[in-house]
Design an enzyme around this catalytic site. Structure first.
Site, PDB file in Angstrom:
ATOM      1  CG  ASP A  82     -36.033 -20.046 -17.277  1.00 30.95           C
ATOM      2  OD1 ASP A  82     -35.916 -21.264 -17.058  1.00 30.95           O
ATOM      3  OD2 ASP A  82     -36.390 -19.227 -16.414  1.00 30.95           O
ATOM      4  CG  HIS A  91     -50.130 -17.411 -15.824  1.00 32.90           C
ATOM      5  ND1 HIS A  91     -49.231 -16.375 -15.874  1.00 32.90           N
ATOM      6  CD2 HIS A  91     -49.532 -18.445 -16.466  1.00 32.90           C
ATOM      7  CE1 HIS A  91     -48.146 -16.759 -16.515  1.00 32.90           C
ATOM      8  NE2 HIS A  91     -48.303 -18.011 -16.889  1.00 32.90           N
TER       9      HIS A  91
END
Length: 779
Positions: free
Chosen positions: A618, A713
């Site tokens: 990542d 989110h």
């Protein structure tokens, strides 16, 4: 006298009290009255702490229940129509949080506003949306209520508000023909109304934050700033401090000092491509600012770092302040933090278990207040009155230069022996792609997740019990393996094509690795806000970095043993570890990043040896690390690309390397993303409705991409139809055989009740697209 001032203070509380209060409200466990009460308590604590420290200017309106840019959007009444807010006097809490998180209740089913990084920090703000015919109108009394609240405590604060230019240019127009100059000017009547009311309430200074001045400005932006400030009317008795931070003013110095304001703040800690007070040379910026200050303007000096946690070099800072005082006099100089202290932990004294030697090198927000006051005292009353503080500061700097805890000759030797061959895969991507497709045998639109699965209360308690010694290693390992089996079994049930182990053993994607790398230390309560109620506890990189032992191999091997499907190994990349840590300031950041890259390279090699055929590294913070000024970009990008390739190029062609990037504007860095040469990249795109994907299409990105179709989110569950629509948009930009299907980000912050239906819808969307493609080929 020189004034001791501060640009902003952490809002979350020393023990993350704000997070707990907000999440309790979201879950329906407490009401708005309880939330507002806790907000008031935290504000009071912050103001009294700063008053006790001896600050002359204490900020207000720096507190927020979610985000200060969202607060300003509410203040200006620029609420997107989808939230069905009726034009009233006040934006209510439910509307406020719907904009932040989305909402799916009663007759309201809306997505959240887009989220983006606040300049080059790890703080996220809610991107303003400018709809056609929207008229700014004062729609929140928060800035006045906060001022009155502090005044009732006997504290006259300096209210803080983000300036009209920065607000305009970090926002996003929702229609063609948007004119930023006209829009900025449309905001000014509301700003003038705010200033008029603050003056009547007794405010003597107001702080206008314009960090846009730290950027390369276009002619349109410069014109917008000039016209906006020309129209600002300052009431009698109220002065304006214009603040910019995160870099030097550089070629915007003349613009900033030409504006009709009473004072200008400059960041002396970051600039000229450097990111801290110790390696940055601020003399040129200070000299230019002094030349531009004229005979009346106050100069605020950001000499105490608002972005890092190292003890201030008081002697060095004092030299800058004394230079300014010699030129302007004491009455026209402020000593300040470089930026808001929002980006630093609250109080070093909460860390009772840190090694004394290292703790002596550190300074958190509370201690930085003392540094500001000490520096002002030293200038006002002479160096002798702060002689003890100067001695302690010098001693800390000296210790760090010679400490064997910091300097590792073997790491430095390995760094010097890196070769170009180590940064290059064996074959070009086109050849690797053919080999990998045959080896992996995945369908079109392969489905996967980004790494983490929901971290339940039981998981967190088990980790905590193990750290505290309440359970032994065998019991801990058994609990984690049970959770891995549960996650793997669920992924089989959901029909995902490429699996992950769920990361139950990881508290944080950076902290987990840092705990196992040499050169890092960790805190217990040094939390900082990332967005909303999301807080992170960044590791501290104090010394040379290396990997003593494998970090993830055993967990990945166990997870692979539970399935015949492909299991991704999950790592965090060197730039993200760097960006999301507090980084040592005694050597260039690029050197530290390369040390981390070598450590990750060792882990990648061991994962491949263990039979892991797909490894994700990542680099969520790749774009975030980009310097604010274009002149500094290439050096950063070259180093960042080299570090990713160094960490990933040790594998065979059969092993597929993935990476993941968070909310970013990719246009500026797309060539560098291509140069990283990852086989697959996944990106966050759902909130932008796939707009962020356009950069990859324009660039003709050749590798494979997983554009996020599920906004993790937000608590809302997207439908199959929504995800199909997003994927259809992606198909207009990219070929079907390039596309992967995945959520925007990891799922650790979501609950299973949200994750299960969302992932099942995602799999259905992928299957629908596969059918469509088959029909198209048949036709």
């Amino acid at each position: 006298m020189v004034q001791a001032t501060n640009l902003g203070f952490p809002r979350i509380g020393a023990n993350r009290e704000l997070k707990k209060a907000v999440e309790s409200y979201w879950k329906g466990q407490s009401d708005s009255k309880a939330l507002l009460k806790e907000g008031k308590r935290l504000r009071t604590l912050n103001w009294k702490l700063q008053q006790k420290a001896g600050l002359d200017h204490i900020p207000s309106n720096d507190f927020s229940f979610y985000d200060h840019i969202l607060d300003l959007t509410a203040t200006l009444g620029l609420i997107p129509q989808r939230y069905q807010w009726i034009d009233q006097d006040e934006v209510d809490l439910d509307t406020y949080f719907a904009m932040a998180r989305g909402a799916q209740k009663d007759n309201l089913d809306v997505t959240a506003m887009d989220m983006s990084k606040w300049f080059d920090t790890n703080y996220h703000y809610l991107v303003p949306e400018f709809e056609k015919d929207a008229k700014p109108k004062l729609s929140s009394n928060k800035i006045f209520d906060d001022f009155d609240e502090a005044k009732s405590l006997g504290i006259i604060t300096r209210p803080v508000i983000v300036g009209p230019a920065t607000y305009t240019f970090i926002g996003k127009a929702q229609y063609e023909g948007f004119d930023p100059i006209s829009f900025v000017q449309s905001l000014i009547p509301v700003y003038n109304e705010i200033f008029e009311k603050l003056a009547k309430k007794g405010a003597t200074w107001v702080q206008i934050d314009e960090p846009i001045l730290a950027l390369d400005l276009s002619n349109i932006q410069r014109t917008a700033i000039e016209l906006a400030y020309k129209d600002i009317k300052t009431p009698t008795g109220l002065k304006i401090l214009l603040t910019s931070y995160f870099d030097g003013l550089r070629d915007n110095t003349d613009l900033a000092f030409s504006l009709p304001v009473d004072g200008v703040h400059i960041d002396l800690c970051r600039g000229a491509g450097q990111a801290n007070c110790n390696t940055n040379n601020p003399d040129a910026q200070l000299t230019e600012a002094l030349a531009q200050a004229g005979t009346e303007k106050t100069l605020s000096l950001g000499v105490v770092d608002g972005r890092n946690i190292w003890k201030n070099n008081l002697n060095k800072s004092l030299g800058h302040i004394e230079k300014a005082v010699q030129a302007l006099g004491k009455e026209r100089v402020f000593v300040a933090s470089s930026s808001s202290l929002l980006h630093t932990p609250v109080d070093l004294e909460s860390e009772t278990e840190l090694e004394p030697e290292i703790k002596n090198w550190l300074s958190f927000a509370t201690q930085k207040l003392d540094e500001i006051v000490t520096l002002a005292n030293g200038v006002n009353n002479g160096r002798e009155v702060i002689s003890e503080a100067l001695y302690n500061s010098d001693n800390a700097q000296s210790e760090r230069q010679t400490s064997t805890r910091i300097h590792d000759s073997s790491v430095k030797e390995r760094l010097s022996s890196i070769t170009p061959k180590q940064k290059k895969r064996l074959s070009p991507f086109a050849q690797r792609q053919t080999i990998q497709r045959e080896a992996l045998n995945l369908p079109t639109f392969p489905t996967t997740t980004i790494g983490s699965f929901p971290q339940t209360k039981d998981i967190r308690q088990t980790r905590a019990s193990f750290k505290k010694g309440k359970i032994d290693k065998a019991e801990y390992q058994a609990a984690m393996e049970a959770e891995i089996r549960l996650v793997v079994d669920y992924q089989h049930e959901a029909g995902l094509d490429v699996l992950v182990h769920g990361e139950p053993e990881r508290n944080d994607m950076v902290e987990y690795f840092g705990e196992q790398l040499a050169g890092f230390i960790f805190t217990k309560k040094a939390w900082v806000q990332s967005y909303g109620s999301r807080c992170v506890k960044p590791p501290i990189i104090f010394g040379d970095v290396s990997r003593p032992n494998p970090m993830t191999v055993e967990w990945s091997k166990y997870a692979q043993s539970q399935t015949d499907k492909i299991m991704k190994g999950m790592l965090t990349g060197p730039i993200t570890i760097l960006q999301w840590s507090f980084v040592r300031d005694d050597q260039p950041r690029s050197v530290t990043a390369t040390q981390i890259a070598l450590a990750i390279r060792d882990e990648v090699a061991d994962l491949e040896k263990a039979g892991i055929r797909m490894i994700q590294i990542d680099e969520a913070a790749f774009r975030e690390g980009l310097p604010l000024r274009r002149a500094d970009w290439q050096a950063y990008l070259d180093n960042a690309v080299d570090d990713f390739r160094l960490s990933s190029s040790c594998v065979s062609d059969e092993t597929q390397i993935h990476t993941h990037m968070c909310y970013s504007e990719f246009n500026d860095v797309i060539e560098s993303i291509g140069a990283m040469d990852a086989d697959v990249i996944s990106i966050e795109t759902s909130r932008s409705q796939m707009e962020l994907l356009e950069a990859f299409g324009t660039y003709d990105y050749p590798n494979e991409i997983g554009p996020g179709v599920y906004d993790i989110h937000s608590p809302r569950v997207p439908s199959v139809e929504e995800m199909v629509t997003l994927l259809e948009k992606a198909r207009r930009v990219l070929n079907a055989d390039q596309l992967w299907v995945n959520p925007d980000c990891g799922l650790k912050t979501r609950g299973w009740t949200e994750v299960k239906p969302a992932l099942e819808n995602m799999v259905k969307a992928a299957k629908f697209l596969r059918t469509q493609v088959q029909k198209e080929k048949a036709a």
